[in-house]
Design a protein around this motif. Structure first.
Motif, mmCIF file in Angstrom:
data_model
loop_
_atom_site.group_PDB
_atom_site.id
_atom_site.type_symbol
_atom_site.label_atom_id
_atom_site.label_comp_id
_atom_site.label_asym_id
_atom_site.label_seq_id
_atom_site.Cartn_x
_atom_site.Cartn_y
_atom_site.Cartn_z
ATOM 1 N N ALA A 114 -9.706 -2.204 4.566
ATOM 2 C CA ALA A 114 -9.449 -0.705 4.623
ATOM 3 C C ALA A 114 -8.126 -0.261 4.098
ATOM 4 O O ALA A 114 -7.919 0.521 3.079
ATOM 5 N N TYR A 115 -7.200 -1.144 4.204
ATOM 6 C CA TYR A 115 -6.059 -1.160 3.662
ATOM 7 C C TYR A 115 -5.908 -1.372 2.184
ATOM 8 O O TYR A 115 -5.378 -0.435 1.371
ATOM 9 N N LEU A 116 -6.619 -2.437 1.784
ATOM 10 C CA LEU A 116 -6.416 -2.741 0.389
ATOM 11 C C LEU A 116 -7.363 -1.758 -0.429
ATOM 12 O O LEU A 116 -6.787 -1.396 -1.619
ATOM 13 N N TYR A 117 -8.605 -1.437 0.111
ATOM 14 C CA TYR A 117 -9.411 -0.211 -0.626
ATOM 15 C C TYR A 117 -8.797 1.199 -0.548
ATOM 16 O O TYR A 117 -9.622 2.165 -0.898
ATOM 17 N N LEU A 164 -0.830 5.804 8.476
ATOM 18 C CA LEU A 164 -1.094 4.623 9.076
ATOM 19 C C LEU A 164 -0.957 3.289 8.026
ATOM 20 O O LEU A 164 -0.456 2.200 8.340
ATOM 21 N N ALA A 165 -1.328 3.518 6.679
ATOM 22 C CA ALA A 165 -1.104 2.647 5.731
ATOM 23 C C ALA A 165 0.214 2.216 5.483
ATOM 24 O O ALA A 165 0.675 1.003 5.495
ATOM 25 N N THR A 166 1.280 3.141 5.556
ATOM 26 C CA THR A 166 2.529 2.987 5.359
ATOM 27 C C THR A 166 3.233 2.078 6.788
ATOM 28 O O THR A 166 3.902 1.010 6.374
ATOM 29 N N SER A 167 2.790 2.580 7.864
ATOM 30 C CA SER A 167 3.194 1.954 9.003
ATOM 31 C C SER A 167 2.805 0.321 9.187
ATOM 32 O O SER A 167 3.479 -0.499 9.440
ATOM 33 N N LEU A 168 1.369 0.119 8.733
ATOM 34 C CA LEU A 168 1.107 -1.253 8.643
ATOM 35 C C LEU A 168 1.563 -2.093 7.731
ATOM 36 O O LEU A 168 2.111 -3.166 7.875
ATOM 37 N N LYS A 169 1.784 -1.577 6.237
ATOM 38 C CA LYS A 169 2.437 -2.315 5.162
ATOM 39 C C LYS A 169 4.030 -2.646 5.608
ATOM 40 O O LYS A 169 4.751 -3.823 5.364
ATOM 41 N N ASN A 170 4.866 -1.637 6.265
ATOM 42 C CA ASN A 170 6.254 -1.896 6.568
ATOM 43 C C ASN A 170 6.008 -2.906 7.892
ATOM 44 O O ASN A 170 7.114 -3.699 7.699
ATOM 45 N N TYR A 228 4.153 -5.599 8.647
ATOM 46 C CA TYR A 228 3.906 -6.809 8.168
ATOM 47 C C TYR A 228 4.361 -7.186 6.838
ATOM 48 O O TYR A 228 4.127 -8.377 6.229
ATOM 49 N N ASN A 229 5.176 -6.252 6.143
ATOM 50 C CA ASN A 229 5.401 -6.634 4.614
ATOM 51 C C ASN A 229 4.440 -6.997 3.905
ATOM 52 O O ASN A 229 4.545 -8.025 3.128
ATOM 53 N N LEU A 230 3.526 -6.164 3.861
ATOM 54 C CA LEU A 230 2.217 -6.754 3.315
ATOM 55 C C LEU A 230 2.464 -6.539 1.748
ATOM 56 O O LEU A 230 2.599 -5.479 1.110
ATOM 57 N N THR A 231 1.639 -7.486 0.991
ATOM 58 C CA THR A 231 1.349 -7.752 -0.326
ATOM 59 C C THR A 231 -0.010 -8.060 -0.658
ATOM 60 O O THR A 231 -0.557 -8.681 0.134
ATOM 61 N N LYS A 232 -0.677 -7.578 -1.825
ATOM 62 C CA LYS A 232 -1.956 -7.710 -1.916
ATOM 63 C C LYS A 232 -1.974 -9.290 -2.129
ATOM 64 O O LYS A 232 -3.021 -10.264 -1.510
#
Length: 287
Positions: free
Chosen positions: A155-158, A165-171, A173-177
């Motif tokens: 759901a995050y990548l799509y 919520l997406a910003t909180s998740l990205k920050n 876990y320092n997420l990148t595709k």
């Protein structure tokens, strides 16, 4: 002395016991022979288990593990155990049997594992009599932490998550595709990686989007697994694993939808396994 191992993909709980109870408890990294070979498994024993046991050698080892679902996989674990404990009698079984023995004892019921991965069976009080197969995180694992993580990350990548919520998740876990795809497709333990996001979902469970994912996760597990067992509404449906335990409120909601009665929910089968094997020792069936 006997050594009991309850091993998942994330961690392994080792208990050294005799007729008087537990003498040693050790935790090591998780082991799944679906993803690692005997050499890698032994390296975990050598680095994390043997030093803590301080040369204590059990008479019998009962190892119950995730991924121990075929003779070839079981042999990988057995070879590593025999190298680590050459004088011990070794028994390697699926973690599903551990769940059934720990949850049901000598009574009939449905036993389910909802941890990093998922599985289930119908148990008649002595043997597993039916098992809807677990297809692993790529094709199945409904109800598990890995399945939850997959739902969230997809759901995050799509771009289907609310912005906050997406910003909180990205920050968090320092997420990148590229980092996500590398961890899922090229790491040794992709299901463990995906399951790490279950903690985030637990913290955000009041968010309607997250709650809907949690509910769907359990709903698919009941529909594709629990409901396939004859008489599942007539016996307790029992659960072991961190996902079942920490999301038990939603699990009860889903069970009610299908007319199922939840019996026991525990985080780990270890205590139930200890009781089971102590009873066998009292009966002279295990030393």
């Amino acid at each position: 002395m006997i050594l009991i191992a309850d091993s998942g993909s994330t961690k392994t709980d080792w208990r050294m016991i005799d007729a008087t109870g537990v003498h040693e408890q050790v935790y090591t990294a998780g082991i799944n022979p679906q993803y690692i070979d005997a050499v890698q498994i032994y390296s975990i024993f050598e680095a994390e288990l043997l030093p803590k046991l301080q040369e204590k050698s059990p008479t019998i080892i009962y190892y119950y593990g995730a991924g121990c679902s075929s003779p070839d996989r079981n042999l990988r674990v057995e070879q590593a155990l025999r190298k680590a404990f050459p004088a011990s009698e070794v028994h390697v079984d699926h973690d599903l049997l551990a769940a059934a023995r720990a949850l049901c004892g000598h009574q009939p019921g449905v036993a389910c594992i909802l941890g990093t991965g998922s599985n289930s069976c119908l148990y008649d009080g002595k043997n597993i009599v039916d098992n809807v197969p677990s297809l692993g995180f790529l094709m199945g694992d409904e109800g598990s932490g890995a399945y939850l993580g997959k739902m969230l990350i997809r759901a995050y990548l799509y771009r289907e998550l609310p912005e906050e919520l997406a910003t909180s998740l990205k920050n968090r876990y320092n997420l990148t595709k590229d980092g996500i795809l590398d961890a899922v497709y090229y790491s040794d333990m992709p299901s463990t990686y995906l399951a790490t996001f279950a903690k985030f979902m637990s913290e955000k469970r009041k968010d309607p989007v997250i709650h809907a994912m949690i509910y769907q996760n359990f709903d698919e597990f009941f529909e594709r697994h629990v409901c396939k067992y004859k008489g599942f509404t007539e016996v307790p449906v029992n659960f072991v694993g961190s996902i079942a335990y920490h999301f038990s409120d939603t699990l009860h909601q889903v069970a009610q939808k299908y007319g199922a009665h939840i019996g026991t929910i525990i985080t780990s089968p270890s205590e139930g396994l200890i009781a089971y094997h102590l009873e066998l020792m009292a009966q002279g069936q295990g030393k």
